[in-house]
Scaffold this motif. Structure first.
Motif, PDB file in Angstrom:
ATOM      1  N   ALA A 114       1.208   7.140  18.015  1.00  0.00           N
ATOM      2  CA  ALA A 114       0.507   6.945  19.135  1.00  0.00           C
ATOM      3  C   ALA A 114      -0.987   6.834  18.957  1.00  0.00           C
ATOM      4  O   ALA A 114      -1.684   7.115  18.061  1.00  0.00           O
ATOM      5  CB  ALA A 114       0.530   8.368  19.989  1.00  0.00           C
ATOM      6  N   VAL A 115      -1.657   5.939  19.795  1.00  0.00           N
ATOM      7  CA  VAL A 115      -3.203   5.598  19.530  1.00  0.00           C
ATOM      8  C   VAL A 115      -3.551   6.150  21.202  1.00  0.00           C
ATOM      9  O   VAL A 115      -3.148   5.586  22.143  1.00  0.00           O
ATOM     10  CB  VAL A 115      -3.379   4.166  19.379  1.00  0.00           C
ATOM     11  N   ILE A 116      -4.576   6.932  21.039  1.00  0.00           N
ATOM     12  CA  ILE A 116      -5.119   7.224  22.613  1.00  0.00           C
ATOM     13  C   ILE A 116      -6.574   6.655  22.542  1.00  0.00           C
ATOM     14  O   ILE A 116      -7.370   6.972  21.688  1.00  0.00           O
ATOM     15  CB  ILE A 116      -5.322   8.847  22.609  1.00  0.00           C
ATOM     16  N   SER A 117      -6.633   5.897  23.530  1.00  0.00           N
ATOM     17  CA  SER A 117      -7.908   4.838  23.505  1.00  0.00           C
ATOM     18  C   SER A 117      -8.567   5.037  24.638  1.00  0.00           C
ATOM     19  O   SER A 117      -8.538   5.107  25.621  1.00  0.00           O
ATOM     20  CB  SER A 117      -7.348   3.325  23.576  1.00  0.00           C
ATOM     21  N   ASN A 118      -9.977   5.182  24.108  1.00  0.00           N
ATOM     22  CA  ASN A 118     -11.061   5.686  25.224  1.00  0.00           C
ATOM     23  C   ASN A 118     -11.830   4.362  25.685  1.00  0.00           C
ATOM     24  O   ASN A 118     -12.364   3.899  26.700  1.00  0.00           O
ATOM     25  CB  ASN A 118     -12.004   6.707  24.877  1.00  0.00           C
ATOM     26  N   GLY A 119     -11.776   3.402  24.634  1.00  0.00           N
ATOM     27  CA  GLY A 119     -12.463   2.117  24.859  1.00  0.00           C
ATOM     28  C   GLY A 119     -11.238   0.961  24.757  1.00  0.00           C
ATOM     29  O   GLY A 119     -10.071   1.398  24.340  1.00  0.00           O
ATOM     30  N   ARG A 120     -11.723  -0.045  24.641  1.00  0.00           N
ATOM     31  CA  ARG A 120     -10.701  -1.139  24.728  1.00  0.00           C
ATOM     32  C   ARG A 120     -10.632  -1.717  23.332  1.00  0.00           C
ATOM     33  O   ARG A 120      -9.613  -2.189  23.135  1.00  0.00           O
ATOM     34  CB  ARG A 120     -11.436  -2.722  25.436  1.00  0.00           C
ATOM     35  N   TYR A 121     -11.373  -1.613  22.338  1.00  0.00           N
ATOM     36  CA  TYR A 121     -11.491  -2.168  20.859  1.00  0.00           C
ATOM     37  C   TYR A 121     -10.827  -1.338  20.123  1.00  0.00           C
ATOM     38  O   TYR A 121     -10.960  -0.113  20.026  1.00  0.00           O
ATOM     39  CB  TYR A 121     -12.821  -2.901  20.550  1.00  0.00           C
ATOM     40  N   TYR A 122     -10.340  -1.889  18.815  1.00  0.00           N
ATOM     41  CA  TYR A 122      -9.754  -0.814  17.871  1.00  0.00           C
ATOM     42  C   TYR A 122     -10.153  -1.771  16.402  1.00  0.00           C
ATOM     43  O   TYR A 122      -9.887  -3.152  16.370  1.00  0.00           O
ATOM     44  CB  TYR A 122      -8.096  -1.063  18.024  1.00  0.00           C
ATOM     45  N   GLY A 123     -10.415  -1.089  15.337  1.00  0.00           N
ATOM     46  CA  GLY A 123     -10.403  -1.703  14.073  1.00  0.00           C
ATOM     47  C   GLY A 123     -11.246  -2.791  13.865  1.00  0.00           C
ATOM     48  O   GLY A 123     -11.211  -3.524  13.065  1.00  0.00           O
ATOM     49  N   GLY A 124     -12.431  -2.772  14.740  1.00  0.00           N
ATOM     50  CA  GLY A 124     -13.513  -3.955  14.856  1.00  0.00           C
ATOM     51  C   GLY A 124     -13.392  -4.731  16.071  1.00  0.00           C
ATOM     52  O   GLY A 124     -13.399  -4.253  17.065  1.00  0.00           O
ATOM     53  N   GLY A 125     -12.906  -6.061  15.998  1.00  0.00           N
ATOM     54  CA  GLY A 125     -12.966  -6.928  17.170  1.00  0.00           C
ATOM     55  C   GLY A 125     -11.757  -7.048  18.058  1.00  0.00           C
ATOM     56  O   GLY A 125     -11.374  -7.811  18.729  1.00  0.00           O
TER      57      GLY A 125
END
Ligand SMILES: Nc1ncnc2c1ncn2[C@@H]1O[C@H](COP(=O)(O)OP(=O)(O)OP(=O)(O)O)[C@@H](O)[C@H]1O
Length: 287
Positions: free
Chosen positions: A185-196
């Motif tokens: 599971a990934v809980i994301s507060n922003g839109r981006y991940y691992g760079g762009g």
């Protein structure tokens, strides 16, 4: 204007020259600068908590891990600025904070104030994302000496190594009271991940919620499909990936499982994730 700059000398493999240019630009812009070099993970949090008055704003000079340490020591009412000199700088990318020292200094001095809501993992704040399963294993197992030497490539090596473990552990994620199972599971507060890469089109740093992405099919082939979709910004369209908005969730697993926040190790399960009551002010470009 009084500015405290927290510099992580290990971020991005070391960027002392760029830091000097940044501090010079702040001073030329009229700021009085207090510079602190961190000595270890978590040191920025301790320093800021013990510091009486950090001045008008605090700059995190480093990557997402440095921003994470800084926001955990930031007092209410003090604005955060970022000088993105880390490896991935996901937050800076999302907020379009420039990387050039002079431009980043201009934002720190006279940027537009934007409020964002930190999330919390077991009471400790994070801004970008948290993860359990595959991405937490990748972070947990990344070789720190290689990271200093080859930067992002060290993550690629760890990603390949961990690929074959994916599917071995089942996680129980209770999303706003609703129990669900997944293999990561990934809980994301922003839109981006691992760079762009766009992780979630529904996530937003300004919103008082996190986006929970559950990977509900096992096996390395499914994971490879997800990684390809992530590269195309279409992860939420993959069959077997659930994307849910949430305000509070708990995560558990049968054995000892690591958690990552903002790309760094953040302890072990069980975890409770919720939202910080107080928003944080971050300075961003005016244009
Ligand atoms: N003096 C230090 N020695 C070792 N580690 C440190 C020191 N100061 C801070 N740290 C830790 O270094 C880790 C990595 O820092 P950071 O994330 O800012 O850089 P990065 O990994 O290069 O960038 P990114 O996270 O954007 O990819 C953080 O967990 C931080 O707590």
């Amino acid at each position: 204007m009084d500015i405290t700059v927290i510099f992580n000398p290990t971020a991005g493999g070391g960027r002392a020259k760029r830091l000097r240019q940044f501090v010079r630009a702040l001073e030329q812009g009229g700021a009085r600068v207090r510079l602190y070099h961190t000595r270890a993970p978590g040191d920025a949090t301790r320093f800021l908590r013990e510091l009486g008055d950090p001045g008008d704003r605090v700059v995190a000079a480093g990557g997402d891990g440095t921003v994470n340490d800084v926001i955990n020591g930031l007092r209410p009412g003090v604005a955060l600025a970022v000088f993105p000199i880390g490896t991935a700088n996901v937050l800076a990318r999302e907020l379009a904070i420039p990387r050039r020292p002079e431009a980043a200094a201009r934002v720190a001095l006279e940027g537009r104030a934007q409020t964002i809501t930190p999330a919390r993992l077991n009471g400790r704040r994070f801004l970008v994302m948290a993860g359990v399963g595959y991405d937490a294993w990748v972070v947990d197992q990344v070789d720190l000496i290689s990271k200093r030497r080859i930067g992002k490539l060290a993550y690629l090596v760890s990603m390949i190594r961990q690929l074959f473990r994916y599917g071995e552990v089942t996680f129980r994620v209770t999303v706003d009271g609703r129990p669900l199972d997944c293999f990561s599971a990934v809980i994301s507060n922003g839109r981006y991940y691992g760079g762009g890469f766009v992780l979630s089109r529904q996530a937003s740093l300004a919103r008082r919620s996190v986006q929970v992405l559950l990977f509900q099919r096992p096996g390395p082939l499914f994971l490879l499909r997800c990684l390809a979709a992530l590269a195309l910004g279409r992860l939420e369209k993959v069959d077997g990936v659930a994307s849910l908005s949430a305000e509070r969730l708990t995560i558990s697993a049968p054995g000892l499982e690591p958690v990552q926040t903002d790309g760094d190790p953040a302890g072990w399960l069980p975890a409770e994730i919720d939202l910080e009551p107080e928003p944080v002010t971050v300075l961003v470009s005016r244009t």
